[in-house]
Structure formats: structure tokens, C-alpha cells
Design a protein around this motif. Structure first.
Motif, short mmCIF file in Angstrom:
data_model
loop_
_atom_site.label_atom_id
_atom_site.label_comp_id
_atom_site.label_asym_id
_atom_site.label_seq_id
_atom_site.Cartn_x
_atom_site.Cartn_y
_atom_site.Cartn_z
N ALA A 192 46.12 34.24 51.54
CA ALA A 192 45.50 36.04 51.06
C ALA A 192 47.13 36.44 50.90
N THR A 193 47.21 36.54 49.83
CA THR A 193 48.86 37.63 49.71
C THR A 193 48.09 39.30 49.85
N ILE A 194 47.59 40.12 50.79
CA ILE A 194 46.71 40.80 50.89
C ILE A 194 47.58 42.74 50.04
N LYS A 195 49.23 42.26 50.55
CA LYS A 195 49.57 43.49 50.47
C LYS A 195 50.00 42.67 48.90
N GLY A 196 49.86 42.16 48.32
CA GLY A 196 49.98 42.14 46.25
C GLY A 196 48.62 42.58 46.16
N GLY A 197 47.89 42.50 46.68
CA GLY A 197 46.25 43.12 45.70
C GLY A 197 45.90 41.92 45.57
N GLU A 198 45.74 40.66 46.45
CA GLU A 198 45.21 39.53 46.11
C GLU A 198 43.81 39.68 46.96
N ILE A 199 42.88 39.93 46.57
CA ILE A 199 41.27 39.25 46.92
C ILE A 199 40.29 38.61 47.23
N ALA A 200 40.64 37.29 46.19
CA ALA A 200 40.13 36.40 46.17
C ALA A 200 41.13 35.06 45.18
N SER A 201 40.46 33.67 45.01
CA SER A 201 40.84 33.08 43.94
C SER A 201 40.16 32.05 43.78
N ILE A 202 40.33 32.04 42.38
CA ILE A 202 39.45 31.17 41.74
C ILE A 202 40.16 29.66 40.70
N PHE A 203 39.83 28.42 41.28
CA PHE A 203 40.84 27.06 40.57
C PHE A 203 42.29 27.33 41.52
N GLY A 204 42.40 27.80 41.84
CA GLY A 204 43.70 28.42 43.15
C GLY A 204 44.37 29.62 42.22
N ILE A 205 43.82 30.67 41.20
CA ILE A 205 44.38 31.35 40.46
C ILE A 205 43.96 32.95 41.30
N PRO A 206 45.34 33.58 41.66
CA PRO A 206 44.61 34.47 42.73
C PRO A 206 43.82 35.90 41.75
N ILE A 207 43.49 37.11 42.38
CA ILE A 207 42.34 37.24 41.20
C ILE A 207 42.80 39.18 42.12
N VAL A 208 43.52 39.46 41.17
CA VAL A 208 43.86 40.94 41.48
C VAL A 208 42.49 42.01 41.00
N LEU A 209 43.00 42.96 41.57
CA LEU A 209 41.45 44.15 41.25
C LEU A 209 42.54 44.95 40.40
N SER A 210 42.39 45.41 39.61
CA SER A 210 42.67 46.87 38.60
C SER A 210 41.61 47.97 38.53
N ARG A 211 41.99 49.21 38.60
CA ARG A 211 41.19 50.17 38.29
C ARG A 211 40.47 51.02 36.13
N PHE A 212 42.19 49.43 36.09
CA PHE A 212 42.26 50.14 34.67
C PHE A 212 41.79 48.90 34.20
N ILE A 213 40.95 48.06 34.55
CA ILE A 213 40.40 47.22 33.67
C ILE A 213 38.81 47.42 34.04
N THR A 214 38.63 48.54 32.61
CA THR A 214 37.14 49.27 32.70
C THR A 214 36.98 48.45 32.21
N ALA A 215 34.77 49.08 32.44
CA ALA A 215 33.54 48.38 31.86
C ALA A 215 33.06 49.91 30.97
N ASP A 216 34.01 49.78 29.90
CA ASP A 216 33.11 51.12 29.18
C ASP A 216 33.76 50.08 27.67
N MET A 217 34.80 49.00 27.73
CA MET A 217 34.91 48.32 26.19
C MET A 217 33.77 48.45 25.16
N ALA A 218 33.94 48.28 24.11
CA ALA A 218 32.72 47.53 22.22
C ALA A 218 32.79 46.20 22.98
N THR A 219 32.28 45.18 21.75
CA THR A 219 31.94 43.83 22.17
C THR A 219 33.23 43.06 21.40
N SER A 220 33.99 44.28 21.13
CA SER A 220 35.22 43.72 20.68
C SER A 220 36.68 43.16 20.97
N GLY A 221 36.26 44.17 22.60
CA GLY A 221 37.08 43.78 23.67
C GLY A 221 38.09 45.21 23.11
#
Length: 291
Positions: A192-221
Motif C-alpha cells: 500500500a502507498t497511503i501517501k499516494g492516495g491508494e486505498i485498494a487494488s484490483i488485478f494489481g492496479i492501485p485504486i485511487v479516490l477522487s472527489r471529482f469523479i462524480t455521480a451526477d453523470m448522464a448515461t453518455s458518460g
């Protein structure tokens, strides 16, 4: 404002080595091939924030107001830069309705005037994904490992190493955490690289959280002003770099003719790739189940 970066598009081509059966120098010479070079032009834009406060308020405040606001104005620039990294669009006709887009109320609402929006400084990862045919619809349904793999596969050879996955809190909690392939920090421990924002991993890919990926998008993305879907971005970290001319600076100036105090912060930095315009170095999984 520009930086020129030399690039090798591709190298030479090896051929089968011939056996020399002649005394003639020009016989059985190795075949030649030509590598292709190019250069990428990186435009380094700038961000600026200004507070204007009354001089009497500075003197009467129970807290060190200038120092407190100086820290906040630097945080404003950091947030604006992160927003642009994901949602930036420097084209005249924006793919998102950014004039009215205020992710999670971070920018205090209102309308953002054209030509002044911080998201116009450079193209963010979502814009890059659409431009490079790296978008994958999740079908307005729950995320599965197969859909995640399908999104990753859009990156081709760029999916082999140096990847990072960025998503929002709603998508992480309701979709990613239900996948058995996700390893949380307590499971993959020393990696884990907490200082880099990594909170989890999937298929060896670190998952980073950002408030600017929002849940108000249309189905077009895209952000259109209505919608309740979200998504995630996967980028090749070897392809995208920060190019900086000036780090965050904070300056304070008092106007003696009005008694007001100006606090100004500025930053000259961009986030871009020197790869060719068709390189599949980023993918965007969009149109999740309504969140």
C-alpha cells in the motif's frame, strides 16, 4: 508557454541475416530500416485565485486571517488542478456542460464564464479517453470483473504496466468493494502507498479516490446537468506526466487607497502526454448503475 519533447514513434525493423557467399562487398548486405522520430508540443497553462478582504477585518479577526486564508487559497489551486486532470477540456466546444458544473459544490455554485473556467487549461483524462476511443459503457448496470477487464483491454499494450484506476466514493463503495477481486489496504499491506492516495487494488492496479469523479453523470458518460451514473478512469502512469514552470505561490498585497488586502495564488503546471494522438494510454468506464 510551450515545451517541445522529442519522441521515438518506432525503431528499426530486424531482418533475417544472410550468409555471405560472395567476395563482392555489395552482395548480401543487411537490409536497412528507418526509425521514425517526432516531437510532442506540451502547452503549459496557468491557474490563479484571488481573495479580496477588508483591512479592518484582518486586524479585528480573532484568528490569523491572512495566514489561514493563505493556506486555503493554496488548497483551492490543488483542487482546481485535480478537477482539471480528470474533467479538463481545452476545446472551444466542451464535451461537458462545464459552465454549470460544480462537482460536489466545491466551487460554490453559480455559472462559470467561458474562457475563465479552470477546467479549460488542459484536457483531462476523461476527454483524453474519448479522443483516443478508450470509452466503455457499463450498460447502466452493476459493475462486474468482466466489464472492468473489457475497459482495461481498450488500452492494449498500455495496460500491461504502470496503471492506476481513479474513481469516486460512490462508485468505490457501492460497486468496487463488492467485487471479490478487490484487495483493501489491510489485505495487501506492505504494497500500500497511503501517501499516494491508494486505498485498494484490483488485478494489481492501485485504486485511487477522487472527489471529482462524480455521480451526477448522464448515461453518455458526460455531464449534462442531469443524471445519476458514475464511472472510473484507468491511465498509464508512464504516459501522463506533470509539466511545471512554477509551483504554487501565495502573495499578499495591501491597497493603501482602499484599505483592502489582496491574497493571490498562482500555479503554472499542466498534465499531458507526449504519446501520439492515437495511443491507447487511457480508458474511461462510464454509465454505471444509477447511484
Amino acid at each position: 508557454n510551450t515545451l517541445l519533447l522529442p519522441r521515438l514513434n518506432y525503431g528499426g525493423r530486424p531482418f533475417k541475416r544472410a550468409w555471405s557467399a560472395s567476395d563482392v562487398i555489395t552482395d548480401n548486405q543487411y537490409r536497412a530500416s528507418t526509425p521514425q522520430t517526432a516531437q510532442a508540443t506540451i502547452s503549459i497553462g496557468g491557474f490563479a485565485t484571488r481573495y479580496r478582504i477588508d483591512g479592518d477585518l484582518v486586524e479585528d479577526s480573532a484568528i490569523p486571517l491572512v495566514s489561514t486564508l493563505g493556506k486555503q487559497i493554496a488548497m483551492d489551486l490543488s483542487s482546481a488542478y485535480e478537477d482539471c486532470m480528470l474533467n479538463g477540456d481545452s476545446d472551444g466546444s466542451h464535451q461537458d456542460a462545464i459552465a454549470t458544473w460544480d462537482p460536489r459544490g466545491r466551487w460554490a455554485g453559480g455559472t462559470f464564464s467561458a474562457g475563465n473556467d479552470h477546467r479549460e487549461v488542459f484536457n483531462g483524462l476523461r476527454k483524453q479517453a474519448f479522443a483516443r476511443s478508450g470509452e466503455y459503457s457499463l450498460g447502466n448496470a452493476a459493475l462486474t470483473s468482466d466489464k472492468l477487464i473489457a475497459t482495461i483491454s481498450l488500452m492494449g499494450e498500455f495496460a500491461s504496466e504502470g496503471r492506476v484506476l481513479i474513481t469516486g466514493p460512490e462508485m468505490l463503495i457501492s460497486q468496487f468493494m463488492s467485487l471479490s477481486q478487490v484487495l483493501t489496504v489491510d489485505a495487501f499491506g506492505p504494497q500500500a502507498t497511503i501517501k499516494g492516495g491508494e486505498i485498494a487494488s484490483i488485478f494489481g492496479i492501485p485504486i485511487v479516490l477522487s472527489r471529482f469523479i462524480t455521480a451526477d453523470m448522464a448515461t453518455s458518460g458526460l455531464y449534462t446537468g442531469s443524471g445519476s451514473t458514475s464511472g472510473f478512469v484507468i491511465a498509464n502512469t508512464n504516459s501522463y506526466k506533470h509539466y511545471q514552470k512554477q509551483g504554487i505561490s501565495v502573495e499578499v498585497d495591501k491597497q493603501i487607497t482602499s484599505g483592502a488586502v489582496d491574497i493571490v495564488s498562482s500555479l503554472r503546471r499542466t498534465f499531458d502526454t507526449p504519446d501520439t494522438a492515437t495511443a491507447k494510454n487511457v480508458a474511461y468506464g462510464y454509465n454505471s448503475i444509477d447511484l
